[in-house]
Design an enzyme around this catalytic site. Sequence first.
Site, PDB file in Angstrom:
ATOM      1  CB  CYS A   1      -0.927  -0.014   1.211  1.00 38.40           C
ATOM      2  SG  CYS A   1      -1.993   1.432   1.242  1.00 38.40           S
TER       3      CYS A   1
ATOM      4  CE  LYS B   1      -2.521  -6.835  -4.319  1.00 44.00           C
ATOM      5  NZ  LYS B   1      -2.420  -5.394  -4.068  1.00 44.00           N
TER       6      LYS B   1
ATOM      7  NE  ARG C   1      -5.793   0.641 -11.182  1.00 43.38           N
ATOM      8  CZ  ARG C   1      -4.879   1.327 -11.828  1.00 43.38           C
ATOM      9  NH1 ARG C   1      -4.996   2.641 -11.936  1.00 43.38           N
ATOM     10  NH2 ARG C   1      -3.834   0.725 -12.370  1.00 43.38           N
TER      11      ARG C   1
HETATM   12  C1  LIG Z   1      -9.465   1.733  -4.595  1.00 45.52           C
HETATM   13  C2  LIG Z   1      -8.319   0.785  -4.390  1.00 45.52           C
HETATM   14  C3  LIG Z   1      -8.201   0.116  -3.196  1.00 45.52           C
HETATM   15  C4  LIG Z   1      -7.142  -0.777  -2.990  1.00 45.52           C
HETATM   16  N1  LIG Z   1      -7.068  -1.461  -1.820  1.00 45.52           N
HETATM   17  C5  LIG Z   1      -6.096  -2.389  -1.639  1.00 45.52           C
HETATM   18  C6  LIG Z   1      -6.049  -3.174  -0.451  1.00 45.52           C
HETATM   19  O1  LIG Z   1      -6.880  -3.059   0.469  1.00 45.52           O
HETATM   20  N2  LIG Z   1      -5.039  -4.091  -0.357  1.00 45.52           N
HETATM   21  C7  LIG Z   1      -4.100  -4.265  -1.352  1.00 45.52           C
HETATM   22  O2  LIG Z   1      -3.211  -5.125  -1.231  1.00 45.52           O
HETATM   23  N3  LIG Z   1      -4.135  -3.541  -2.483  1.00 45.52           N
HETATM   24  C8  LIG Z   1      -5.115  -2.629  -2.647  1.00 45.52           C
HETATM   25  N4  LIG Z   1      -5.167  -1.918  -3.822  1.00 45.52           N
HETATM   26  C9  LIG Z   1      -4.214  -2.236  -4.905  1.00 45.52           C
HETATM   27  C10 LIG Z   1      -4.800  -3.265  -5.882  1.00 45.52           C
HETATM   28  O3  LIG Z   1      -5.140  -4.476  -5.247  1.00 45.52           O
HETATM   29  C11 LIG Z   1      -3.827  -3.557  -7.040  1.00 45.52           C
HETATM   30  O4  LIG Z   1      -2.623  -4.038  -6.502  1.00 45.52           O
HETATM   31  C12 LIG Z   1      -3.556  -2.342  -7.912  1.00 45.52           C
HETATM   32  O5  LIG Z   1      -4.740  -1.636  -8.189  1.00 45.52           O
HETATM   33  C13 LIG Z   1      -2.854  -2.730  -9.231  1.00 45.52           C
HETATM   34  O6  LIG Z   1      -3.648  -3.483 -10.090  1.00 45.52           O
HETATM   35  P1  LIG Z   1      -4.440  -2.800 -11.362  1.00 45.52           P
HETATM   36  O7  LIG Z   1      -3.437  -2.055 -12.189  1.00 45.52           O
HETATM   37  O8  LIG Z   1      -5.030  -3.992 -12.081  1.00 45.52           O
HETATM   38  O9  LIG Z   1      -5.492  -1.933 -10.771  1.00 45.52           O
HETATM   39  C14 LIG Z   1      -6.183  -0.987  -4.017  1.00 45.52           C
HETATM   40  C15 LIG Z   1      -6.299  -0.288  -5.218  1.00 45.52           C
HETATM   41  C16 LIG Z   1      -7.346   0.592  -5.414  1.00 45.52           C
HETATM   42  C17 LIG Z   1      -7.449   1.319  -6.719  1.00 45.52           C
END
Ligand SMILES: Cc1cc2nc3c(=O)[nH]c(=O)nc-3n(C[C@H](O)[C@H](O)[C@H](O)COP(=O)(O)O)c2cc1C
Length: 351
Positions: free
Chosen positions: A131, A170, A256
């Site tokens: 995060c 993660k 996302r």
């Molecule tokens: C609104 C939002 C909330 C997220 N919350 C978490 C979370 O609680 N835990 C986590 O490991 N990653 C969290 N992430 C990261 C996503 O799980 C992911 O790693 C990141 O969006 C990259 O993937 P993408 O490019 O397909 O979106 C969050 C991302 C977004 C946009």
Amino acid sequence: MNNIDGLDSWDGDRDQSVVLSEELRSRLAPPLKIGNFSVHSRVLQAPLSGVTDLVFRRLVRRYAPDSMTYTEMVQASGVHHARSLKKIMDVDPAERPVSIQLFDCRPDFLAEAAEMAVAQEADTIDINMGCPVNKITKNGGGSSLLRDPETAEAIVKTVVDAVHVPVTVKTRIGWDENEITILDFAQRMQDAGAAMITIHARTRSQGYKGAAQWEWIRKVKQQLTIPVIANGDITSIASAVACLEATEADGVMCSRATLGNPFLVGEIDYFLKTGKLKPKPTIAERLICAKEHLQSLYDYKGKRGIYQARKHMTWYAKGFPGSSELRGKLCRVDSVEEGHALIDSALASLA
Ligand SMILES: Cc1cc2nc3c(=O)[nH]c(=O)nc-3n(C[C@H](O)[C@H](O)[C@H](O)COP(=O)(O)O)c2cc1C
């Protein structure tokens, strides 16, 4: 994809021409083995704070019955001080496999919260080490652990000792472009006892912008023996296949692109198992799902659920004439009836 919004339009156009090679199908046919736990899907629903609550996970589960889903991240010290389970750790006995994700920097608090998560029937415990949010990193959690691998190792070891379910991590590829440390970090996590690692292939300083750098996932995969899950820019079947081919990862995690799209994980999973495309949900089916999502959030959380449903409904309402105007109204909805009436009139105009 832009920052933290859902897709501007549905990114499924390339899927019509995607082909599943026999090599990829047979490589991914066996179950995903996370320590002593088997998952019969190579596609995972990411943890998304403010999104992947029980209600959303139930929708994902309907279309992806075999896939692993993740709770929103839960702060272990919050669990410690409250001495009780957080509502975001609620798990429906029918929704397994499910992982409860924890974050913090204190190994003892994390172990304690992990024990409570296991009592909630979590199949795995995932530790968030990715995060990028300042509030979390300044307290030593999330991606700041990339800069403190000794604490990250202590966390994994302590939690592994505390629970009988697999412990996974993660994380991201590094703090910034000058500090891409994932090769060393991932090795340390494996050596400390992590049963799987998911890599969001961006640096902390990238936030959610710029392309995911999948090449780092490939390098990690070549080095580790535990499963490596690829995350970042998985927006469609085509991108999932491209990523699995480029990285040789053991699975993909969708994030996302699932906003307003709880169908995606199931679509990719079905394709990887059969080489066939499920029919894409129509705009009307998406809007009907938005109505159900609103109702279920209200049933589960009361008025707060209505406020949370606003953003979900705007994510569903995309890609048809009048959708932008509808989104403007949906983000101010104050009751289930009001939301349903707005969506019903959009459905009527589609017919
Ligand atoms: C609104 C939002 C909330 C997220 N919350 C978490 C979370 O609680 N835990 C986590 O490991 N990653 C969290 N992430 C990261 C996503 O799980 C992911 O790693 C990141 O969006 C990259 O993937 P993408 O490019 O397909 O979106 C969050 C991302 C977004 C946009």
